[in-house]
Scaffold this active site. Structure first.
Site: not given
Length: 178
Positions: A55, A126
């Site tokens: 991110y 992830h």
């Protein structure tokens, strides 16, 4: 606020995902407003804070780390690894998956540094790397639990068979789906 049990880990039923504070929902971010939002969530009983190394190419973990300075013991801190951009710094979506044990070891150290903490409570893969057996990835993740850098493990965007195989290597406390 009600709480939920993720294996042995207890979290608020409502968590705060911080991705939008550093990417995806507009070009401009306001760190002061984001930090105020994290503080308001904690003050309101939200104990589950979620980020990822991808991110904002690490900027989100740095932001969350600044927000949690002095408040780390009030939250369950989750971060993720294994999904990255082929062109770091670009606005293109993440498009490279790396679940190699070497990258897992590198990723946790980088996340801890950016977050300014000595451990994370929940560490997710992830995205599953189709080139690396899940047993190898989870084995490397389990090493980080043994080293005290991580308390619990999770997987993101996987199916039930993957969870069962991974859980046989090390307990999987959480599965995250978009």
């Amino acid at each position: 606020m009600r709480e939920s049990q993720l294996g042995d880990l207890k979290v608020s039923s409502l968590g705060l995902g911080c991705m939008g504070m550093s990417q995806s929902y507009g070009v401009t971010t306001d760190d002061a407003e984001s930090i105020a939002t994290i503080h308001a969530a904690i003050d309101g009983g939200c104990t589950f804070i979620d980020t990822a190394d991808v991110y904002g190419d690490g900027a989100n973990e740095e932001l969350v780390g600044r927000a949690l300075a002095g408040r780390r013991d009030e939250v369950v801190l989750a971060t993720k690894f294994g999904f990255k951009r082929s062109d770091p710094g670009s606005s293109a979506p993440p498009n490279v998956v790396d679940g190699s044990p070497a990258y897992a070891r590198q990723a946790i150290d980088a996340s801890l540094r950016r977050l300014g903490v000595d451990h994370v409570d929940l560490w997710y893969l992830h995205r599953r790397d189709p080139q690396v057996p899940i047993e190898e990835t989870v084995g490397a993740m389990a090493e980080q639990v043994a080293a005290g850098k991580v308390r619990y493990l999770g997987l993101s965007e996987v199916n039930g068979d993957t969870v069962r195989v991974a859980h046989a290597v090390h307990p999987i406390s959480a599965v995250q789906s978009e």
